[in-house]
Each structure stands twice: as C-alpha cells, then as structure tokens.
Design an enzyme around this catalytic site. Sequence first.
Site, PDB file in Angstrom:
ATOM      1  N   LEU A 156       0.835  -1.205   0.000  1.00  0.00           N
ATOM      2  CA  LEU A 156       0.000   0.000   0.000  1.00  0.00           C
ATOM      3  C   LEU A 156       0.870   1.255   0.000  1.00  0.00           C
ATOM      4  O   LEU A 156       0.692   2.154  -0.835  1.00  0.00           O
ATOM      5  CB  LEU A 156      -0.927  -0.001   1.211  1.00  0.00           C
ATOM      6  CG  LEU A 156      -1.809   1.236   1.400  1.00  0.00           C
ATOM      7  CD1 LEU A 156      -2.681   1.492   0.180  1.00  0.00           C
ATOM      8  CD2 LEU A 156      -2.668   1.086   2.657  1.00  0.00           C
ATOM      9  N   TYR A 157       1.799   1.313   0.936  1.00  0.00           N
ATOM     10  CA  TYR A 157       2.701   2.463   1.021  1.00  0.00           C
ATOM     11  C   TYR A 157       3.536   2.607  -0.244  1.00  0.00           C
ATOM     12  O   TYR A 157       3.613   3.686  -0.845  1.00  0.00           O
ATOM     13  CB  TYR A 157       3.607   2.286   2.244  1.00  0.00           C
ATOM     14  CG  TYR A 157       4.699   3.318   2.376  1.00  0.00           C
ATOM     15  CD1 TYR A 157       4.419   4.678   2.349  1.00  0.00           C
ATOM     16  CD2 TYR A 157       6.028   2.919   2.576  1.00  0.00           C
ATOM     17  CE1 TYR A 157       5.426   5.618   2.489  1.00  0.00           C
ATOM     18  CE2 TYR A 157       7.035   3.858   2.727  1.00  0.00           C
ATOM     19  CZ  TYR A 157       6.734   5.201   2.678  1.00  0.00           C
ATOM     20  OH  TYR A 157       7.728   6.131   2.821  1.00  0.00           O
TER      21      TYR A 157
END
Length: 249
Positions: A156-157
């Site tokens: 996600l990051y």
Amino acid sequence: MSTDLTGSTALITGATSGIGRATADRLAALGAHVIVSGRDKTRGDAVIAGIRAAGGSADFVPAALDDEHSVRRLASRAAQVGGGHVDILVNSGGVFPFGATAETPADQIDEVFAVNVKAPYLLVAALAPAMAERGQGAIVNVTTMVSEFGMKGMGLYGSSKAALMLLTKSWAAEFGPAGVRVNAVSPGPTRTEGTLPMGDALDQLAQAGPAGRVGQPEEIAAAITFLVTEQASFIHGVLLPVDGGRLAV
C-alpha cells in the site's frame, strides 16, 4: 553555482518532524523564508522558534493532508504568508502503514492515497502554474525505496509512492519548459519519529544495503536541499536514491 535562497519562499509539508523538519532547518539556513506545515501546532511552533533563534525566517501553517479543503487552504495561505509567492515546494508529508493486504481496511487505503498522492497533486496544481508564470521554481517529492521493488507488507505504502514517482516525471515534462524543476528523493530506512515503532526491524532493513546502517533525517534533507538550489539547475525529473545503496544490490 549559488546555494543562496535569500528572497525565496519554501513550503514544506510534514515539516514538524523527521525529514521535513531537517529540510526546513537547512533551507532556512540558506536564506529561504520557510513555511512549516503539519498537523501539530505545538511541534510547528517549536520548529519555527528554532529557525528564528538561528537567525532564519519561518512561519507555521497547519494543515491536514487527508482533507482536500485543508490542502487547498494551505496552498493559498502559504502564498499569502510567503509574500505572495511560493518558489519551492517540498512534499515531505506522508503516512506509511505496513501490513498484510488481506487485513488492510478500505479507509486506510483512502487515507494513504489522499495524503501521499492527492495532497501533493493538489499542491502542485495550485502552486506550480504561478511558478511557471515567474519562470522559475523547484519542487521535490519525497518517495521511498519500496516504490521500486516489492516488499512484504509494504504494498500500500510503496504503491502510493510509486504513483508520486511517476507524477514527478510527468510534472517535470509539464512544467520544466517554463523553468520549474520537479524531482524526487527516495529515502531508504531513516531514523525519524515516524519509524521509531519499527524498532530493530529498521536496522535489519538497513543492513541489506552497502552502507549497512540506518540513515539520518539530515542526510535526506541534504539531498533535497541540493535539488532545490541552482547547483541542480540542469536536473529535471530525476529520482535520487538516498538509501545507503539499497537499490544497488
């Protein structure tokens, strides 16, 4: 070439701690009027107090980067406080939750992309055209080494910062011909307030690189500072890794 930033205004998001704060200190020391932005007024006031005590010029403008209205207000207020112009934009603010894909709540996905992608997009949209009209400006986006390779729990990051990496190149193509240089810095494991919860895992991650150690905020800030000065006048659309050599192995 000169590193003097006297007469310029620099807006730095995420500037109340870590890499953003170290960058604020360095740019102020070179003569820039620094607009420090973050959520926490107490920490923001401490940053500007330190800059002023060292002879620099700084103001604090609070902003929540996950709120569109707050981001737009930040752009407008920064220009006002900066004497009618913002010459340097450093998109340092970000969130970096780690975890398994199947356990990621939908609202966390929204938050990460709002802060890490949408906020920089809105700030560039609000401030870069005026830089282009003046024929000069510098924008630096802070990404991450995990935007360039896969790592468990960091999808996600990493994907949000990969989007910012592509935007860096697109904005360089869009605004570069008008004199606005857009580049990015890609930090590796760095010791900041935000990475403290990682504990020993941060050191283990850093040991995979040739430097074999965790970086310091000041080391990342030095690269950002280089990219906004005239010393980097021929550099457009570059992703500069400051990761202890992690991408080399």
